[in-house]
Design an enzyme around this catalytic site. Structure first.
Site, PDB file in Angstrom:
ATOM      1  N   GLY A 656       0.819  -1.201   0.000  1.00  0.00           N
ATOM      2  CA  GLY A 656       0.000   0.000   0.000  1.00  0.00           C
ATOM      3  C   GLY A 656       0.850   1.247   0.000  1.00  0.00           C
ATOM      4  N   GLY A 658       0.552   5.927   0.078  1.00  0.00           N
ATOM      5  CA  GLY A 658      -0.250   7.137   0.226  1.00  0.00           C
ATOM      6  C   GLY A 658       0.664   8.333   0.286  1.00  0.00           C
ATOM      7  N   TYR A 660       1.956   9.748   2.747  1.00  0.00           N
ATOM      8  CA  TYR A 660       2.995   9.601   3.767  1.00  0.00           C
ATOM      9  C   TYR A 660       4.179   8.786   3.254  1.00  0.00           C
ATOM     10  CZ  TYR A 660       0.638   5.147   3.955  1.00  0.00           C
ATOM     11  OH  TYR A 660       0.078   3.953   3.589  1.00  0.00           O
ATOM     12  N   GLY A 661       3.947   7.874   2.320  1.00  0.00           N
ATOM     13  CA  GLY A 661       4.988   6.964   1.872  1.00  0.00           C
ATOM     14  C   GLY A 661       4.403   5.620   1.500  1.00  0.00           C
ATOM     15  N   VAL A 663       3.691   1.237   2.595  1.00  0.00           N
ATOM     16  CA  VAL A 663       3.575   0.208   3.620  1.00  0.00           C
ATOM     17  C   VAL A 663       4.065  -1.100   3.028  1.00  0.00           C
ATOM     18  CG1 VAL A 663       2.032  -1.018   5.184  1.00  0.00           C
ATOM     19  CG2 VAL A 663       1.602   1.381   4.645  1.00  0.00           C
ATOM     20  N   LYS A 677       5.374   0.740   7.931  1.00  0.00           N
ATOM     21  CA  LYS A 677       5.000   1.993   7.279  1.00  0.00           C
ATOM     22  C   LYS A 677       6.212   2.916   7.264  1.00  0.00           C
ATOM     23  CE  LYS A 677       1.970   5.988   8.060  1.00  0.00           C
ATOM     24  NZ  LYS A 677       0.955   6.546   8.953  1.00  0.00           N
ATOM     25  N   ASP A 773      -8.756  11.030  10.541  1.00  0.00           N
ATOM     26  CA  ASP A 773      -8.720  10.548   9.156  1.00  0.00           C
ATOM     27  C   ASP A 773      -9.490   9.231   9.053  1.00  0.00           C
ATOM     28  OD1 ASP A 773      -8.115  10.800   6.474  1.00  0.00           O
ATOM     29  OD2 ASP A 773      -6.131   9.897   6.638  1.00  0.00           O
TER      30      ASP A 773
END
Length: 958
Positions: A656, A658, A660-661, A663, A677, A773
């Site tokens: 995954g 997003g 942020y970076g 996973v 993560k 979130d």
């Protein structure tokens, strides 16, 4: 006293070095990740400042790494996916490192500023990642001579700035990709000059859509594949073409008549196919110098009269059997006969008068009558090979070029001894002459240059995919090539004394091979910078060979083992050891005392500074918890261990991503799976904020909240390690991405679990936490489909002084974002309630919050009619909910009512998460379900300071 000054100066210089380091920390971490994966690194790759310390092959603009050029460095290992952290990288050249293996990481598609990706002659394997098509500025893509497999990624068609595309000499297979609707293809590369795909396993027909009149192609090379079907007539539309190779395939049918339009083509290779019909009339191809048509099934015909119009023709190569320069007794490759292709009649005398003709090879046809070469033949003619025909007479006038008439009637008389009736003997081929050098004057491992110097040259093989001369022993092309090479090296100020060419030969693919040796100037070997510059000149095609003799080429550099800087380092090291041994006894004690005192003072100073600037400085990372920060159950993981757990953060472990970076799935030594993560550049917090987050999350323990197991805070990294949740997110299940079908009972169970997790955060965590979130992709499903709230990157703890609300910068995801929070910037637990209400509507509709410009809350509110069955929401509800029952799902109306209460405009009208939990439990009980039993987005992240007066986030226009 002098020794004291020396020690202090040394220490002072180290301090200056540390404080003046210029390399961006993220770039340094990325390069360090490469060093962890590679062996045989350049000796200069030491220190913490690659830009300031002049690491070989590393070029920087300011503090950012913009170029990595390391061809022929004997690197061993794999290319780490961390290369993607070099966000300013424009050039990557790792060519001729044959022990650089493994797959090409998909993360390479994140290098948005990359212009040159050059990996010629390495050992890369596996499929070329589709993300290669996500490099908008790419101009050079050279992946030839590796072990890549699979299909050509159609996404390459997105590279609108591409100039050079070379994927030759791999194991690529499947069809040639062309665009189809939203799928891109090679036909979109209208500005690309080079298509090099020879020596692969491509199959299928050549799409007619591949070519168009808009294209600017110069080279189209698809030789030695498994292509079938006809040659498309659209090829004749690309009038910029100069070299065309489709030889050694299985093409069928007649050649398109419009090939005559290709007036700039000077090399045409179509031999060893199954082409049929009459011989094509190529009168219009006035630039044609090399023509290969052998081994096809053309209809027998007389000697073509149109050949005499090709005034640029150099090589006429049309034997029945394919044979590689048999006149010079080289390697022979007899291909099977493809049918009765037979040229008939006499060869006209005027044909030999073509001004540039060098070779005529028409073996094994049915040419007959008298061979008359005459006296007006071109003075460039070197060989006429007509063996195995039906020529009955020939008047040898003592020609000074080679004539071969073996196996013709004219040579079948008993005792015939004429030279033209004998197979030619091998001629001595070209080698750069030396200037009367004395043999044996160099050391055994050195080579004598043409100017009689002893050195370790840089060597390799030049492989020409096209050429316009016939006789391999002809010196003119090689002299011209030597002069071009030396002029190039001198113009570019490369440390080259001279070059040597040798052993010209052809292989079974009709390539011309030539050995090259480049000798160093002013030394007996090259340093690493010199080798890097030389290899780059060939890998990047900066050097251009003489066009009148040579066409497209590729260079294969040999391994170089005599780097000058390596030898100097070894010599200097040896000298330093001897000197140190001589004087060490005299100054050892004094230096030891001074160094110890200085080191102690510096250590104390560093500890004080580190304690003030690094919130982890006083924390014992070996403990599961400590005084600072206060951790419960989480521990610190070393970065090197995380690399092992994730196979160096490989794409195969990517689960995954997003803002942020990414996973990654990791496997601990205990075989336990974890989710790792890893924050990317631009999304990382300060050290204090990161410590506060892990301290907070380490105290969160609930079966419906994903547990934090640990973290990593090394090498500029911010990494969180969570428990692994096997079945992806609720959003994946609702969209069908995960393949898990959720019936109504399971959806109620998931909603209840997520609500309980949020209620725990709001009411029982110490301090209370607002998630900020909440969305379907942040609700994960374990192996038994129990819901777990995840991703606390935006979470906000509520202190005693912040009861009621906290004013803060707006963060969250559009579609789930509380409009009152958006308008006032005042955050409360009710903001999570609003987001959860949107998730509830997702659960019953399986629609994204914002889809095609429509907001799910408004759509439900507009369509609702409580006086009708299912509130008149049949068109909006997910049909899967009712697949297992013929009746209305029990409690659905109550569930929708609760969801709409959660998304009320005013926070005071919304229930608390504790109240939401109780109401979902009641809905389940009414539906006959046990709430305590175990169960078997296009929305963009929003983060803005909201300067001025904000508008409602979900107005009439989204």
């Amino acid at each position: 006293m002098g020794s004291t000054i020396w020690v202090l100066l040394l220490a002072f210089s180290v301090q200056i070095y540390i404080t003046t380091a210029t390399t961006d920390g993220r770039d340094y971490a990325a390069l360090r990740s490469l060093t962890d994966e590679w062996q045989n690194l350049p000796p200069s790759w030491t220190g913490a400042d690659p830009c300031g310390d002049s690491w070989v092959g590393i070029e920087c603009t300011g503090s950012r790494v913009t170029s990595i050029t390391l061809p022929n460095m004997n690197l061993v290992g794999e290319l780490s996916g961390d290369i993607a952290m070099l966000s300013e990288l424009q050039q990557l050249d790792l060519s001729f490192n044959r022990e650089l293996t493994g797959p090409l990481p998909g993360s390479i598609g994140n290098l948005k500023k990359l212009k040159n990706l050059i990996l010629v002659g390495c050992g890369f394997i596996g499929q070329i990642p589709y993300t290669i098509g996500s490099l908008p500025q790419l101009r050079f893509l050279s992946l030839n001579t590796n072990g890549f497999t699979g299909h050509i990624p159609p996404t390459i068609g997105n590279l609108s700035n591409l100039y050079w595309l070379d994927m030759a000499d791999n194991q690529l297979e499947g069809p040639i990709p062309v665009s189809n609707g939203s799928t891109p293809g090679l036909d979109l590369l209208i500005h690309t000059k080079h298509f090099h795909f020879g020596k692969n396993k491509l199959s299928g027909t050549i799409p007619s859509k591949l070519f168009s009149s808009d294209m600017e192609l110069i080279h189209v090379l698809f030789e030695s594949n498994k292509l079938s079907g006809p040659l498309p007539s659209t090829l004749g539309l690309v009038q910029t073409l100069e070299v065309v190779r489709f030889d050694n395939n299985s093409l069928t049918g007649s050649l398109p008549l419009n090939l005559n339009n290709l007036t700039n083509v000077h090399e045409l290779f179509l031999s060893n196919n199954k082409l049929s019909g009459p011989l094509p009339d190529l009168t219009g191809m006035t630039s044609l110098s090399t023509l290969h048509l052998s081994n096809n099934t053309f209809i027998p015909s007389d000697f073509p009269s149109w050949l005499e119009s090709l005034t640029s023709l150099t090589i006429m190569y049309f034997p029945l059997y394919h044979q590689i320069f048999r006149a010079f007794d080289l390697v022979q490759d007899h291909a099977p006969m493809m049918g009765s292709i037979k040229l008939q009649g006499q060869v006209p005398t005027t044909f030999f008068e073509l001004p540039h003709l060098q070779a005529v090879e028409l073996e094994s046809n049915q040419l007959n009558g008298t061979l008359v070469i005459g006296t007006s033949f071109t003075n460039q003619l070197q060989v006429v090979d007509l063996r195995n025909n039906k020529i009955s007479e020939f008047n040898d006038a003592g020609y000074n070029f080679e004539i071969v008439l073996v196996d013709n009637p004219v040579c079948m008389e008993t005792g015939k001894t004429d030279k033209y009736c004998q197979l030619p003997s091998r001629k001595s081929l070209y080698s750069t002459p030396q200037k009367n050098c004395v043999s044996g004057s160099c050391r055994s491992s050195q080579i004598t240059s043409p100017t009689c110097t002893c050195a370790y040259p840089y060597t390799g093989t030049l492989l020409f995919r096209g050429y316009t001369f016939a006789e391999l022993g002809n010196t003119a092309p090689y002299l011209s090539l030597e002069q071009a090479l030396m002029k190039f090296f001198q113009t570019h100020q490369l440390p080259v004394e001279t070059v040597s060419l040798s052993d010209p030969r052809k292989d079974q693919f009709q390539y011309l091979l030539l050995d090259l040796s480049v000798f160093p100037y002013g030394a007996d070997s090259f340093n690493r910078s010199g080798i890097s510059m030389l290899a780059f000149a060939f890998s990047n095609q900066t050097f251009k060979p003489p066009k009148e003799f040579f066409g497209p080429y590729v260079f294969n550099g040999d391994k170089y083992e005599h780097f000058l800087d390596d030898a100097r380092k070894l010599k200097n090291s040896s000298t330093a050891i001897k000197i140190g041994a001589g004087v060490g006894a005299l100054v050892f004690f004094l230096l030891l005392m001074l160094a110890g005192i200085y080191a102690y003072r510096q250590k104390m100073r560093a500890e004080r500074a580190n304690k003030n600037s690094n919130p982890f400085a006083s924390w014992d990372s070996k403990k599961s918890f400590g005084d600072s920060p206060q951790l419960k159950g989480a521990r610190c993981f070393p970065f090197d261990e995380l690399k092992k757990y994730t196979n160096n953060f490989s794409d195969a472990c990517d689960i995954g991503s997003g803002g942020y970076g990414k996973v990654y799935r990791g496997t601990l030594p205990t075989r336990e799976l974890v989710a790792i993560k890893r924050a990317q550049q631009g999304s990382m917090q300060g050290g204090l904020e990161f410590k506060t987050e892990i301290e907070l999350l380490s105290r969160v323990h609930h079966k419906n909240v994903v547990s934090l197991l640990g973290f990593c805070f090394e090498r500029g990294e911010q990494i969180l390690i969570y428990e692994y949740v096997a079945n992806g997110s609720l959003g994946d299940s609702l969209s069908g991405k995960s393949g898990i079908r959720l019936d109504w009972a399971r959806r109620l169970k998931v909603a209840l679990g997520a609500a309980r997790g949020l209620a725990y955060l709001h009411e029982l965590a110490n301090p209370p936490i607002i998630h900020r979130d909440v969305k379907s992709t942040n609700i994960l499903l374990d192996e038994r489909l129990n819901a777990k709230v995840a991703d606390f990157g935006l979470s906000k703890p509520m202190g005693d002084s912040e009861k009621g609300h906290v004013t803060t910068q707006v963060k969250g995801t559009m579609g789930y974002l509380d409009p009152e929070y958006y308008m006032t910037q005042q955050l409360t637990e009710k903001s999570d309630v609003y987001s959860f209400g949107v998730v509830m509507l997702e659960i019953v509709t399986a629609r994204k919050p914002i889809e095609h410009g429509k907001y799910i809350v408004r759509e439900v509110a507009t369509s609702m009619d409580k006086s009708t069955s299912l509130y008149n929401l049949q068109e909006i509800l997910d049909p899967i909910i009712g697949l297992d029952t013929d009746t209305i799902p029990h409690g659905l109306e109550n569930f929708v009512d609760l969801a709409m209460r959660c998304v009320e405009e005013a926070r005071t009208d919304r229930p608390t998460m504790g109240e939401v939990v109780k109401e979902i439990e009641n809905i389940m009980q009414v539906a006959g379900l046990n709430p305590n039993a175990e169960s078997a987005s296009s929305s963009a992240t929003y983060e803005d300071a909201n300067k001025g007066t904000p508008h409602h986030p979900y107005g009439s226009k989204i």
